[in-house]
Every structure is written in structure tokens, then in C-alpha cells.
Write an enzyme that holds these catalytic residues in place. Structure first.
Site, PDB file in Angstrom:
ATOM      1  N   GLY A   1     -14.860  50.345  14.952  1.00 25.10           N
ATOM      2  CA  GLY A   1     -15.848  51.421  14.971  1.00 25.10           C
ATOM      3  C   GLY A   1     -15.685  52.316  16.188  1.00 25.10           C
ATOM      4  O   GLY A   1     -14.733  52.186  16.965  1.00 25.10           O
ATOM      5  N   GLN A   2     -16.633  53.226  16.368  1.00 22.60           N
ATOM      6  CA  GLN A   2     -16.547  54.185  17.470  1.00 22.60           C
ATOM      7  C   GLN A   2     -16.466  53.499  18.830  1.00 22.60           C
ATOM      8  O   GLN A   2     -15.539  53.730  19.610  1.00 22.60           O
ATOM      9  CB  GLN A   2     -17.786  55.094  17.464  1.00 22.60           C
TER      10      GLN A   2
ATOM     11  N   ALA B   1     -22.644  46.704  13.694  1.00 21.29           N
ATOM     12  CA  ALA B   1     -24.023  46.931  13.250  1.00 21.29           C
ATOM     13  C   ALA B   1     -24.026  47.622  11.900  1.00 21.29           C
ATOM     14  O   ALA B   1     -23.046  48.267  11.511  1.00 21.29           O
ATOM     15  CB  ALA B   1     -24.785  47.779  14.269  1.00 21.29           C
TER      16      ALA B   1
ATOM     17  N   THR C   1     -30.470  50.182  19.920  1.00 24.84           N
ATOM     18  CA  THR C   1     -30.667  51.579  19.550  1.00 24.84           C
ATOM     19  C   THR C   1     -32.026  52.143  19.970  1.00 24.84           C
ATOM     20  O   THR C   1     -33.003  51.391  20.125  1.00 24.84           O
ATOM     21  CB  THR C   1     -30.535  51.722  18.021  1.00 24.84           C
ATOM     22  N   ASP C   2     -32.086  53.461  20.119  1.00 24.67           N
ATOM     23  CA  ASP C   2     -33.352  54.149  20.372  1.00 24.67           C
ATOM     24  C   ASP C   2     -34.284  54.064  19.163  1.00 24.67           C
ATOM     25  O   ASP C   2     -35.483  54.334  19.289  1.00 24.67           O
ATOM     26  CB  ASP C   2     -33.096  55.618  20.732  1.00 24.67           C
TER      27      ASP C   2
ATOM     28  N   TYR D   1     -33.824  50.024   9.545  1.00 25.06           N
ATOM     29  CA  TYR D   1     -32.766  49.991  10.558  1.00 25.06           C
ATOM     30  C   TYR D   1     -33.337  49.639  11.932  1.00 25.06           C
ATOM     31  O   TYR D   1     -32.900  48.688  12.588  1.00 25.06           O
ATOM     32  CB  TYR D   1     -32.043  51.335  10.613  1.00 25.06           C
TER      33      TYR D   1
ATOM     34  N   LYS E   1     -32.890  46.041  14.047  1.00 25.26           N
ATOM     35  CA  LYS E   1     -32.272  46.059  15.382  1.00 25.26           C
ATOM     36  C   LYS E   1     -33.220  45.444  16.418  1.00 25.26           C
ATOM     37  O   LYS E   1     -32.773  44.725  17.324  1.00 25.26           O
ATOM     38  CB  LYS E   1     -31.900  47.487  15.786  1.00 25.26           C
TER      39      LYS E   1
ATOM     40  N   TRP F   1     -27.651  58.465  19.671  1.00 24.47           N
ATOM     41  CA  TRP F   1     -26.849  59.635  19.296  1.00 24.47           C
ATOM     42  C   TRP F   1     -25.374  59.459  19.669  1.00 24.47           C
ATOM     43  O   TRP F   1     -24.743  60.320  20.273  1.00 24.47           O
ATOM     44  CB  TRP F   1     -27.403  60.894  19.962  1.00 24.47           C
TER      45      TRP F   1
END
Length: 307
Positions: A10-11, A68, A109-110, A134, A138, A159
């Protein structure tokens, strides 16, 4: 140290690969697929025994969980699998690290926020108020890790974008290059995060852990926030993306969130307070526009190479 990275394709996982080339530690990269030409060990992190086995065989001392379920809209109709990957799998990793007295670095995550109206940056000790599956799963993953008793560093981010995979920056680069007009939401504010910068922060955490070599528990175990510095809306973000790319012919207009119907209410303000991670690990975090400029430059180089 021997460090296992999950979700390596992934990223964030790909950015960890790049940084690992410059580090003396041994990195083991895992995912559920093995792309040609990329060294990846198959690992299903929803299988506790498989995780335990690999940790034992490889002598793993730290796990960095980059895996995730991140499709926010689809999660509303795929709740069971989303919960398995976002809550149960991190619990498995935490159990495995507890058994070998290792460290779990987990990316959250936010989206654990959003249910209450905020107008100041969210702190780590703020109550989670997720508005969808989601964010809820998390948050549950964080809670399972905390309950496991393992040493952990949970990093909430927001983001996320990079040169790898699908993300907002690459989508907007394409749309602003091909569309005469584009409407982008202006009533959701947050901070973009360049995955390379987050990966570098994770490496700093790992180095700190190695230096401390805790025998009775890592002193910096806890939840932290990380994004780039500054604040913007998705509209502002898009305007800067287009400007950096030289896409001047697209008319980018601000619009309201309700003009894009979604099964999930997204956080209207999810700026993260990063004071804790900066003070604890001595981090200097780049401004979001500077990091975006670096990413767009890298993408331009890749496009030239591919022509």
C-alpha cells in the site's frame, strides 16, 4: 532489529520499503498479494496462528501495521470484513508482540473523531466519536491493542497520499488535467499527510525503541497524532495540487458536502494536534504544501520515465 511490515504494497508500506534501503535493520515486508518484482511474504494478519508462526520463524521484534480496510463508503455494507481487518487483525498483531515482548506500531485514523463538532485540533485523549463503520472499527482496533498489554505506538493520521496506489492527489491530478470544471468540497477541513513523511516518523519511533531497549515496558507506549503541518479544505488542497501541476485550464469551484451524497457522514473538522509526538520524539513536521510539492515533483519524474 528485525521489523515486520504488514500491508507492504500500500501507500505507506511502499514508503517504508524506500526508507528501509537506508537503514541497517532487517525489514520483512508482508501482504496478501505478491506483485512481480517486489519482495513480499504472504501473510494473512486475520490469522493469529499465521502471525505467531512468522514472528517466531523470523525473530521479529517490531511490527509496523500499515494494513487496513480503508474504503469508507463500502465499509457500511461490508461491516464484518471491515471489522475483521481493522479491529481483529490489529489484536492478533498485538497478541503476537506481547508474547515476544516486542513493539507494535499501528496506524489509525482521524475518522475515530467526527460525531461531535470540533473547531480546535483533536488531541489524543479526546473521546472517539466515529460516525461510520470505518471509524468505529479503527477505534475498536486501538482499544484491542491497548487491552492486549503489549508495548505499542498507535499513530492516528489523516488524508494520506503518496506516489503509490490510489489517492486524492493522483485523482485530482488526473481530473484537473482532463476536466474543464470541477466541484470540490470546501466544508470539510483537515490536514493532508504525505506517506513518506509518516514513514519517516515511524522510523524515528523504531530507532527510539531500539535505543531504549526496554526490559519492563516501552516508556513511550501510547497514542499519538501525525499529519503534516497546517490546515486546509479539500477545495484548497485541490487548488494547490492543480497549481503545482500547472493545470490552469480547469475551473475548480467550492461546493458543500451535501452535494455529494454518501452513506457516511465524514468529519467536518479533523485537524490533529501533533504536540505530543513532536515533543516526545523530537520531530520536526513538514508543512503540507512543501510535502505536496515534493510528491507532485516525484510523480512528474515517474511520468517522464514511463513515457
Amino acid at each position: 532489529m528485525k521489523i515486520l511490515v504488514t500491508g507492504a504494497n500500500g501507500q505507506l508500506g511502499n514508503e517504508m520499503r524506500l526508507l528501509a534501503r537506508e537503514i541497517n535493520d532487517t525489514y520483512i515486508f508482508t501482504d496478501v498479494t505478491t506483485p512481480e518484482g517486489v519482495e513480499t511474504i504472504l501473510l494473512d494478519i486475520t490469522d493469529l496462528e499465521a502471525v505467531r508462526r512468522l514472528v517466531k520463524e523470523q525473530g521479529i521484534q517490531c511490527i509496523v501495521n500499515c494494513a487496513a480496510y480503508t474504503n469508507v463508503d463500502k465499509a457500511e455494507t461490508d461491516e464484518a470484513f471491515c471489522r475483521t481487518l481493522n479491529a481483529k487483525a490489529p489484536q492478533n498483531l498485538a497478541i503476537a508482540m506481547k508474547e515476544v515482548n516486542g513493539l507494535l506500531v499501528h496506524v489509525s485514523t482521524d475518522y475515530v473523531f467526527g460525531g461531535d463538532p470540533y473547531n480546535i485540533p483533536c488531541r489524543e485523549d479526546q473521546k472517539g466519536t466515529p460516525t461510520g463503520v470505518y471509524g468505529q472499527t479503527k477505534l475498536e482496533g486501538e482499544q484491542y491493542i491497548q487491552a492486549s498489554g503489549c508495548d505499542y505506538v498507535i499513530i492516528r493520521t489523516a488524508w494520506l497520499y503518496s506516489e503509490f496506489g490510489k489517492n486524492f492527489v493522483k485523482t485530482m491530478l488526473n481530473l484537473t488535467a482532463t476536466k474543464p470544471q470541477l466541484n470540490v468540497v470546501f466544508d470539510q477541513a483537515g490536514t493532508p499527510t504525505y506517506a513518506y513523511d509518516l514513514a519517516a516518523a515511524i522510523v524515528t519511533v523504531l530507532k527510539d525503541y531500539a535505543a531504549e531497549q526496554p526490559a519492563t515496558g516501552y516508556s513511550k507506549t501510547g497514542i499519538y497524532h501525525y499529519s503534516n503541518e497546517g490546515v486546509c479544505s479539500w477545495y484548497d488542497f485541490t487548488k494547490v495540487i492543480a497549481a503545482l501541476a500547472g493545470h490552469t485550464s480547469c475551473d475548480i469551484r467550492p461546493c458543500h458536502s451535501n452535494e455529494f451524497p454518501s452513506p457516511v457522514k465524514r468529519p467536518a473538522y479533523s485537524v490533529l494536534d501533533k504536540t505530543k509526538i513532536k515533543e516526545t520524539f523530537g520531530l520536526k513536521i513538514p508543512y503540507w504544501m512543501d510535502s505536496l510539492r515534493n510528491c507532485v515533483s516525484q510523480l512528474k519524474v515517474k511520468n517522464v520515465d514511463n513515457e
